[in-house]
Design an enzyme around this catalytic site. Sequence first.
Site, PDB file in Angstrom:
ATOM      1  N   PRO A  99      17.140 -13.145   5.606  1.00  0.00           N
ATOM      2  CA  PRO A  99      15.578 -13.605   5.344  1.00  0.00           C
ATOM      3  C   PRO A  99      15.108 -14.887   5.152  1.00  0.00           C
ATOM      4  CG  PRO A  99      17.244 -12.708   3.484  1.00  0.00           C
ATOM      5  CD  PRO A  99      17.972 -12.419   4.729  1.00  0.00           C
ATOM      6  N   GLN A 116      12.257  -7.834   2.008  1.00  0.00           N
ATOM      7  CA  GLN A 116      13.213  -8.562   0.594  1.00  0.00           C
ATOM      8  C   GLN A 116      12.033  -8.602  -0.131  1.00  0.00           C
ATOM      9  OE1 GLN A 116      14.890 -12.676   0.479  1.00  0.00           O
ATOM     10  NE2 GLN A 116      16.724 -11.276   0.466  1.00  0.00           N
ATOM     11  N   CYS A 157      18.562 -16.210  -4.359  1.00  0.00           N
ATOM     12  CA  CYS A 157      17.434 -17.525  -3.762  1.00  0.00           C
ATOM     13  C   CYS A 157      18.137 -18.719  -4.577  1.00  0.00           C
ATOM     14  CB  CYS A 157      16.342 -17.602  -3.791  1.00  0.00           C
ATOM     15  SG  CYS A 157      15.683 -18.424  -3.772  1.00  0.00           S
ATOM     16  N   ASN A 207      28.069 -13.744   5.323  1.00  0.00           N
ATOM     17  CA  ASN A 207      26.912 -14.721   5.534  1.00  0.00           C
ATOM     18  C   ASN A 207      27.081 -16.293   5.084  1.00  0.00           C
ATOM     19  OD1 ASN A 207      24.196 -16.012   4.141  1.00  0.00           O
ATOM     20  ND2 ASN A 207      23.684 -15.654   6.039  1.00  0.00           N
ATOM     21  N   GLY A 208      26.489 -16.990   6.048  1.00  0.00           N
ATOM     22  CA  GLY A 208      26.961 -18.545   5.771  1.00  0.00           C
ATOM     23  C   GLY A 208      27.791 -19.202   7.195  1.00  0.00           C
ATOM     24  N   ASP A 209      26.999 -20.143   7.180  1.00  0.00           N
ATOM     25  CA  ASP A 209      27.365 -21.613   8.975  1.00  0.00           C
ATOM     26  C   ASP A 209      28.279 -20.700  10.056  1.00  0.00           C
ATOM     27  OD1 ASP A 209      27.190 -22.769   6.497  1.00  0.00           O
ATOM     28  OD2 ASP A 209      28.548 -23.336   5.825  1.00  0.00           O
ATOM     29  N   GLY A 229      21.439 -16.966  10.471  1.00  0.00           N
ATOM     30  CA  GLY A 229      20.603 -16.898   9.326  1.00  0.00           C
ATOM     31  C   GLY A 229      20.139 -18.847  10.118  1.00  0.00           C
ATOM     32  N   ARG A 230      20.135 -20.363  10.107  1.00  0.00           N
ATOM     33  CA  ARG A 230      20.349 -21.093  11.083  1.00  0.00           C
ATOM     34  C   ARG A 230      20.424 -21.311  12.099  1.00  0.00           C
ATOM     35  NH1 ARG A 230      22.269 -24.926   5.825  1.00  0.00           N
ATOM     36  NH2 ARG A 230      24.022 -23.037   6.180  1.00  0.00           N
TER      37      ARG A 230
HETATM   38  C1  LIG Z   1      14.256 -21.737   5.923  1.00  0.00           C
HETATM   39  C2  LIG Z   1      15.003 -21.494   5.404  1.00  0.00           C
HETATM   40  C3  LIG Z   1      14.420 -19.835   4.000  1.00  0.00           C
HETATM   41  C4  LIG Z   1      15.289 -18.864   3.404  1.00  0.00           C
HETATM   42  N1  LIG Z   1      14.754 -18.003   2.555  1.00  0.00           N
HETATM   43  C5  LIG Z   1      15.546 -17.051   2.583  1.00  0.00           C
HETATM   44  C6  LIG Z   1      14.789 -15.918   2.062  1.00  0.00           C
HETATM   45  O1  LIG Z   1      13.675 -16.122   1.883  1.00  0.00           O
HETATM   46  N2  LIG Z   1      15.401 -14.931   1.289  1.00  0.00           N
HETATM   47  C7  LIG Z   1      17.350 -15.161   1.665  1.00  0.00           C
HETATM   48  O2  LIG Z   1      17.507 -13.926   0.593  1.00  0.00           O
HETATM   49  N3  LIG Z   1      17.939 -15.774   1.540  1.00  0.00           N
HETATM   50  C8  LIG Z   1      16.744 -16.976   2.002  1.00  0.00           C
HETATM   51  N4  LIG Z   1      17.434 -18.187   3.177  1.00  0.00           N
HETATM   52  C9  LIG Z   1      18.794 -18.613   3.020  1.00  0.00           C
HETATM   53  C10 LIG Z   1      19.605 -18.201   4.365  1.00  0.00           C
HETATM   54  O3  LIG Z   1      19.387 -16.012   4.481  1.00  0.00           O
HETATM   55  C11 LIG Z   1      21.238 -17.273   4.503  1.00  0.00           C
HETATM   56  O4  LIG Z   1      21.558 -17.322   3.288  1.00  0.00           O
HETATM   57  C12 LIG Z   1      21.882 -19.280   4.569  1.00  0.00           C
HETATM   58  O5  LIG Z   1      20.491 -19.907   5.348  1.00  0.00           O
HETATM   59  C13 LIG Z   1      22.941 -19.326   4.859  1.00  0.00           C
HETATM   60  O6  LIG Z   1      23.430 -18.588   5.904  1.00  0.00           O
HETATM   61  P1  LIG Z   1      23.489 -19.422   7.060  1.00  0.00           P
HETATM   62  O7  LIG Z   1      24.324 -20.470   7.607  1.00  0.00           O
HETATM   63  O8  LIG Z   1      23.379 -18.469   8.488  1.00  0.00           O
HETATM   64  O9  LIG Z   1      21.475 -20.098   7.953  1.00  0.00           O
HETATM   65  C14 LIG Z   1      16.651 -19.120   3.533  1.00  0.00           C
HETATM   66  C15 LIG Z   1      17.358 -20.029   4.169  1.00  0.00           C
HETATM   67  C16 LIG Z   1      16.837 -21.304   4.848  1.00  0.00           C
HETATM   68  C17 LIG Z   1      17.441 -21.698   5.741  1.00  0.00           C
END
Ligand SMILES: Cc1cc2nc3c(=O)[nH]c(=O)nc-3n(C[C@H](O)[C@H](O)[C@H](O)COP(=O)(O)O)c2cc1C
Length: 330
Positions: free
Chosen positions: A18, A72, A102, A204-206, A228-229
Site C-alpha cells: 500500500p 487498507q 504508518c 517488506n522493506g528494501d 513498495g518503492r
Molecule cells: C510514497 C509511499 C507511500 C506509502 N504509503 C503507505 C500506506 O498508505 N500504507 C502503508 O501501510 N504503508 C505505506 N508506505 C510504506 C510501504 O508500504 C512500505 O512498507 C515501505 O515503503 C517499505 O517497503 P519498500 O522498501 O519496498 O518501499 C508508503 C511508502 C511510500 C514510499
Amino acid sequence: MPKIGDIQLPDFPLLLAPMEDVSDPPFRALCKENGADVVYTEFISSEGLIRDAAKSTMKLDIYEAERPVGIQIFGANLDSMLQSVEIVERTKPDIIDINFGCPVKKVVSRGAGAGILKDIDLMVSLTAAMVKHTDLPITVKTRLGWDDDSIKIVEVAERLQDVGIKAISIHGRTRAQMYKGNADWKPIAAVKNNPRMHIPVFGNGDINTPERALEMRDDYGLDGAMIGRASIGYPWFFREVKHFFETGEHMAKPTMQERVEVARRHLEMSIAWKGETLGVFETRRHYTNYFKGIPNFKEYRMKMVTSDDSKGVFDTFNEVLDKFGNHRFD
Ligand SMILES: Cc1cc2nc3c(=O)[nH]c(=O)nc-3n(C[C@H](O)[C@H](O)[C@H](O)COP(=O)(O)O)c2cc1C
C-alpha cells in the site's frame, strides 16, 4: 502454498505494498498485469470514510482485473473502525488490511498507524473486534515495533494470529526509524520461525532487486514479499523477480516502446478514473522511473512533470519515442 483465508496464492507470492498516492487503481492494474499476486490500496482513513469524505470513498474504487485486492484502513477508534469495515465491505474487496505501521506524525499522534505499537493490547482488541465484524479475511501490516527497545513483533504477530487475522506483512523497520537505515529482516524471520505461527508471514522493506527477493525467500524463509518503492514507475519489477526465480537469469529490461506504451496507458487510466487535472498531476511521480537511465533526458522529464494538461504529456511521450526509440536499457 500460502493462502489468505480462502484465497489461494502461488508459491512465494509478490504483493504490491500500500502506498499513498501511488497504489491507486490504474497503478495496481499495471502491477497486476506484470505479475503482482495481491495488490493493496493506499491507506484510507476510517474517520474520513464514516464522514463520507469524497476523497476517502473514491479510494475504495477497485477494478475487477486487479483482484485479489486488499483495502487498507487506519484508525484507532473502535466504533469508527467497525463502521469502516461495513463501508469497505460494500465495495466487495477480497481482503481488508489494517494499517498498524504508518509512521507519519499526524497519524501516530492520534494513536493510529504505528502509534498503536505503543499499546499492543488495544492493537489486539481492535483487531479482534474487526475480525468478528466481517466475513472477509483481515490482514495486518505493521512494523517491527515502536523503537529498538520495544521490538516485540514475535509476540504481537502471534497474538494477532490468535484473534483471527489471515496474514501479516511486516516492514523491517521500527517507527523511530521512519525510512532511515536498512530494513532488518531477522525479526521477521523470527516471527516465521515461531512454531505456533501458521498464517503467512510476508516480508517488506528494501526489496529492490530480484536477488533481494530471492534472499528473502531462501535465506529468511518468509512466505512472500511485499514490494513498495521498487515498483514506483516500474511495474515490471514483479515480472523481473518472477523471471529470476524461474530461470536464475535477469529478464531483459522493458524497451522504450513498452515504457512509453505503459506510461501512456497509466495516464489514460488515471484520467478516466479521477479526471484530467488529478490524473495528470498524480501520474507525475512515476515518470522518473519509467524513463530512468536515458542520458540527457531532463528536458523531457521536466515537460512531463510540468504540463498542466494531458496533451502536453502525450505529445512529450511521442517526442521521446522519436528521439530515444532505439535506446537500449541494460
Ligand atoms: C510514497 C509511499 C507511500 C506509502 N504509503 C503507505 C500506506 O498508505 N500504507 C502503508 O501501510 N504503508 C505505506 N508506505 C510504506 C510501504 O508500504 C512500505 O512498507 C515501505 O515503503 C517499505 O517497503 P519498500 O522498501 O519496498 O518501499 C508508503 C511508502 C511510500 C514510499
